[in-house]
Structure formats: C-alpha cells, structure tokens
Design a protein around this motif. Structure first.
Motif, mmCIF file in Angstrom:
data_model
loop_
_atom_site.group_PDB
_atom_site.id
_atom_site.type_symbol
_atom_site.label_atom_id
_atom_site.label_comp_id
_atom_site.label_asym_id
_atom_site.label_seq_id
_atom_site.Cartn_x
_atom_site.Cartn_y
_atom_site.Cartn_z
ATOM 1 N N PRO B 43 23.082 -6.730 74.532
ATOM 2 C CA PRO B 43 22.380 -6.843 73.248
ATOM 3 C C PRO B 43 23.236 -6.329 72.090
ATOM 4 N N GLN B 44 23.142 -7.031 70.954
ATOM 5 C CA GLN B 44 23.859 -6.617 69.744
ATOM 6 C C GLN B 44 22.844 -6.260 68.661
ATOM 7 N N PHE B 45 23.072 -5.130 68.023
ATOM 8 C CA PHE B 45 22.148 -4.593 67.027
ATOM 9 C C PHE B 45 22.134 -5.451 65.771
ATOM 10 N N ILE B 46 20.907 -5.844 65.350
ATOM 11 C CA ILE B 46 20.770 -6.618 64.111
ATOM 12 C C ILE B 46 20.414 -5.695 62.956
ATOM 13 N N PHE B 47 19.248 -5.036 63.048
ATOM 14 C CA PHE B 47 18.833 -4.055 62.053
ATOM 15 C C PHE B 47 17.683 -3.228 62.579
ATOM 16 N N GLN B 48 17.331 -2.197 61.800
ATOM 17 C CA GLN B 48 16.288 -1.257 62.186
ATOM 18 C C GLN B 48 15.375 -0.994 60.995
ATOM 19 N N TYR B 49 14.078 -0.871 61.288
ATOM 20 C CA TYR B 49 13.091 -0.601 60.252
ATOM 21 C C TYR B 49 12.337 0.679 60.538
ATOM 22 N N TYR B 50 12.182 1.475 59.489
ATOM 23 C CA TYR B 50 11.372 2.680 59.539
ATOM 24 C C TYR B 50 10.730 2.850 58.179
ATOM 25 N N GLU B 51 9.474 3.226 58.160
ATOM 26 C CA GLU B 51 8.722 3.379 56.904
ATOM 27 C C GLU B 51 8.862 2.123 56.040
ATOM 28 N N GLU B 52 8.786 0.996 56.688
ATOM 29 C CA GLU B 52 8.779 -0.321 56.028
ATOM 30 C C GLU B 52 10.076 -0.639 55.279
ATOM 31 N N GLU B 53 11.130 0.109 55.607
ATOM 32 C CA GLU B 53 12.419 -0.149 54.962
ATOM 33 C C GLU B 53 13.490 -0.399 56.016
ATOM 34 N N GLU B 54 14.456 -1.235 55.678
ATOM 35 C CA GLU B 54 15.612 -1.437 56.542
ATOM 36 C C GLU B 54 16.505 -0.201 56.433
ATOM 37 N N ARG B 55 16.735 0.454 57.573
ATOM 38 C CA ARG B 55 17.479 1.724 57.567
ATOM 39 C C ARG B 55 18.932 1.550 57.993
ATOM 40 N N GLN B 56 19.159 0.662 58.925
ATOM 41 C CA GLN B 56 20.509 0.422 59.404
ATOM 42 C C GLN B 56 20.636 -1.082 59.621
ATOM 43 N N ARG B 57 21.869 -1.572 59.525
ATOM 44 C CA ARG B 57 22.092 -2.990 59.733
ATOM 45 C C ARG B 57 23.386 -3.189 60.498
ATOM 46 N N GLY B 58 23.376 -4.120 61.419
ATOM 47 C CA GLY B 58 24.580 -4.476 62.160
ATOM 48 C C GLY B 58 25.327 -5.584 61.432
ATOM 49 N N ASN B 59 26.277 -6.169 62.111
ATOM 50 C CA ASN B 59 27.144 -7.165 61.506
ATOM 51 C C ASN B 59 26.534 -8.561 61.610
ATOM 52 N N PHE B 60 25.449 -8.763 60.918
ATOM 53 C CA PHE B 60 24.763 -10.054 60.896
ATOM 54 C C PHE B 60 24.612 -10.518 59.454
ATOM 55 N N PRO B 61 24.687 -11.837 59.231
ATOM 56 C CA PRO B 61 24.615 -12.361 57.846
ATOM 57 C C PRO B 61 23.222 -12.185 57.245
ATOM 58 N N ARG B 63 21.239 -14.289 56.412
ATOM 59 C CA ARG B 63 20.234 -15.225 56.929
ATOM 60 C C ARG B 63 19.220 -14.510 57.826
ATOM 61 N N PHE B 64 19.631 -13.360 58.335
ATOM 62 C CA PHE B 64 18.754 -12.548 59.176
ATOM 63 C C PHE B 64 18.080 -11.508 58.278
ATOM 64 N N SER B 65 16.765 -11.546 58.250
ATOM 65 C CA SER B 65 16.032 -10.569 57.450
ATOM 66 C C SER B 65 14.812 -10.116 58.230
ATOM 67 N N GLY B 66 14.211 -9.045 57.756
ATOM 68 C CA GLY B 66 13.080 -8.518 58.500
ATOM 69 C C GLY B 66 12.053 -7.872 57.611
ATOM 70 N N HIS B 67 11.054 -7.385 58.280
ATOM 71 C CA HIS B 67 9.965 -6.721 57.560
ATOM 72 C C HIS B 67 9.253 -5.808 58.542
ATOM 73 N N GLN B 68 8.766 -4.689 58.024
ATOM 74 C CA GLN B 68 7.903 -3.836 58.832
ATOM 75 C C GLN B 68 6.597 -3.628 58.084
ATOM 76 N N PHE B 69 5.513 -3.663 58.795
ATOM 77 C CA PHE B 69 4.188 -3.545 58.216
ATOM 78 C C PHE B 69 3.667 -2.110 58.354
ATOM 79 N N PRO B 70 2.614 -1.777 57.590
ATOM 80 C CA PRO B 70 2.081 -0.397 57.662
ATOM 81 C C PRO B 70 1.657 0.032 59.065
ATOM 82 N N ASN B 71 1.311 -0.925 59.934
ATOM 83 C CA ASN B 71 0.921 -0.554 61.302
ATOM 84 C C ASN B 71 2.145 -0.475 62.226
ATOM 85 N N TYR B 72 3.334 -0.484 61.652
ATOM 86 C CA TYR B 72 4.624 -0.349 62.334
ATOM 87 C C TYR B 72 5.117 -1.626 63.005
ATOM 88 N N SER B 73 4.297 -2.664 63.072
ATOM 89 C CA SER B 73 4.781 -3.909 63.649
ATOM 90 C C SER B 73 5.859 -4.502 62.740
#
Lengths: 116, 116
Positions: B43-61, B63-73
């Motif tokens: 597995p290669q790390f894409i990114f990480q979310y905590y408190e609804e914010e992107e905290r860390q990001r790997g070497n991905f363009p 085009r890859f984006s994310g979101h975290q919701f208040p229920n942590y999903s």
C-alpha cells in the motif's frame, strides 16, 4: 526510492516449523515498525509492532526483532500453521511529535505458504 | 465493535470519469488515512484526515482529494481517471494520541477500482 524492502517475494515452510520473514529499511528517521498480514480480498490485518526503543516484542506465536544498527527487522512465527499462509507486509513510520498518526511506508510483501 | 468499513466493494469506471469511495472508521477512532495498493505492491499512502482537515499527503496528484465528516467518516475522490488508477483503495483508521508515536492503523477490506 524504496525505503522499506522485503527482498523475499515468497517463503515456504512446513507446518510446526519456524517462519522467519525479513525486512530492511533505509530511513534512519523511522522509529516505529509494524507487521501486517493480508489474505486475498481482505484488507491488511495488524499483527504486531515494535518501537525503536526496543529490540524485541512478543505476542503469542509472533515475535518481532529489531536491529537498528543494521536497519533490519524480522518476524518470527513459531510454530507455523497452515492458517498463517498469507502475504505479510512490513511497514515503518517516523514519529511526528505533534501526536499525529503518521503515514506508513510499506514493503512489497512476502507470500508465506505453510505446508501441512 | 464494528471495524473499518468501505463502500463500494468493487467499481468499474471509464477513463476520464470521476469516482467517490467511502470509509467509516473503527469505533473510537478519529483519524482516517487512505492508501492505494497496486497489484504486487505494498500500500502507498495517499493522504490522512483528522478534524476534517487533510493533515498529511503522499506523492499523489491533485486529482486525488478527500473529505472527512463530523462523524469521522471519510471520502476519497479521484477526478479524470486514468488507466493507472486501477488499484485496491484501502482506508485505515487510528486514534490521534497527543504526544504518542504509536501508530497502529486498522484497515478496511478495500475498494477494488478498475478503470477501462
């Protein structure tokens, strides 16, 4: 730039014997190491981990050894069982003292086959 | 105690399309990381979310984006799909522990994305 290497793609062991899976790393900032087991069509399952302040950690049949000077760790499974047949991944991380869960850098895996 | 769940299990998309993958973390976990696993690789790390914010990001363009919701999903979005995006996408959850370097991440079963 493969920072975590598992040089043996596969390993075959007889049931009841010891399985030894090896992992090498290059980044001296890594201070936490984990082993995961993965069956086909499933996500990786956490097995055992070790902090860089230790050189050994045991959990039942699983023991992980860390040699920091050689940047090498190994997973020993004793005794090996047919149900242990799976792909084993070594992973490493470097602590960020902000407390964030840090990204894992994985090796390419070793396929373990335990023969009955 | 529900573990990490992901949906859908499998997905087939055409090059150029957009895709959204979903993840619910293990009960008690507040941090979600996404990984991409290509065939025969770790597995290669894409990114990480905590408190609804992107905290860390790997070497991905981008085009890859994310979101975290208040229920942590969390969701992983990939735009303008390429054939090379075909992979197993894994979600991992963990607990953000201030001052600790321990880093056990628990993985879901993954979403198999095929781009044609």
């Amino acid at each position: 730039d493969q920072q975590v290497k598992q040089n043996s793609p596969s390993l075959s062991v007889q049931e009841g014997r010891i399985s030894i899976l090896n992992c090498d790393y290059t980044n001296s900032m890594f201070d936490y190491f984990l082993w995961y087991k993965k069956y086909p069509a499933e996500g990786p399952t956490f097995l055992i981990s070790i902090s860089s302040i230790k050189d050994k950690n045991e959990d039942g049949r699983f023991t992980v050894f860390l040699n920091k000077s050689a940047k090498h760790l190994s997973l020993h499974i004793v005794p090996s069982q047919p149900g242990d047949s799976a792909v084993y991944f070594c992973a490493a991380s470097a602590t960020s003292y902000g407390g964030a869960t840090n990204k894992l850098i994985f090796g390419t895996g070793t396929l373990l086959a335990v023969q009955p | 105690d529900a573990g990490v769940t992901q949906s859908p299990t499998h997905l087939i998309k055409t090059r150029g399309q957009q895709v959204t993958l979903r993840c619910s973390p293990k009960s008690g976990h507040d941090t979600v990381s996404w990984y991409q696993q290509a065939l025969g690789q770790g597995p290669q790390f894409i990114f990480q979310y905590y408190e609804e914010e992107e905290r860390q990001r790997g070497n991905f363009p981008d085009r890859f984006s994310g979101h975290q919701f208040p229920n942590y999903s969390s969701e992983l979005n990939v735009n303008a799909l390429l054939l090379g995006d075909s992979a197993l996408y894994l979600c991992a959850s963990s607990f953000y522990a201030l001052g600790q370097g321990g880093n056990e991440q628990y993985f879901g079963p993954g979403t198999r994305l095929t781009v044609t």
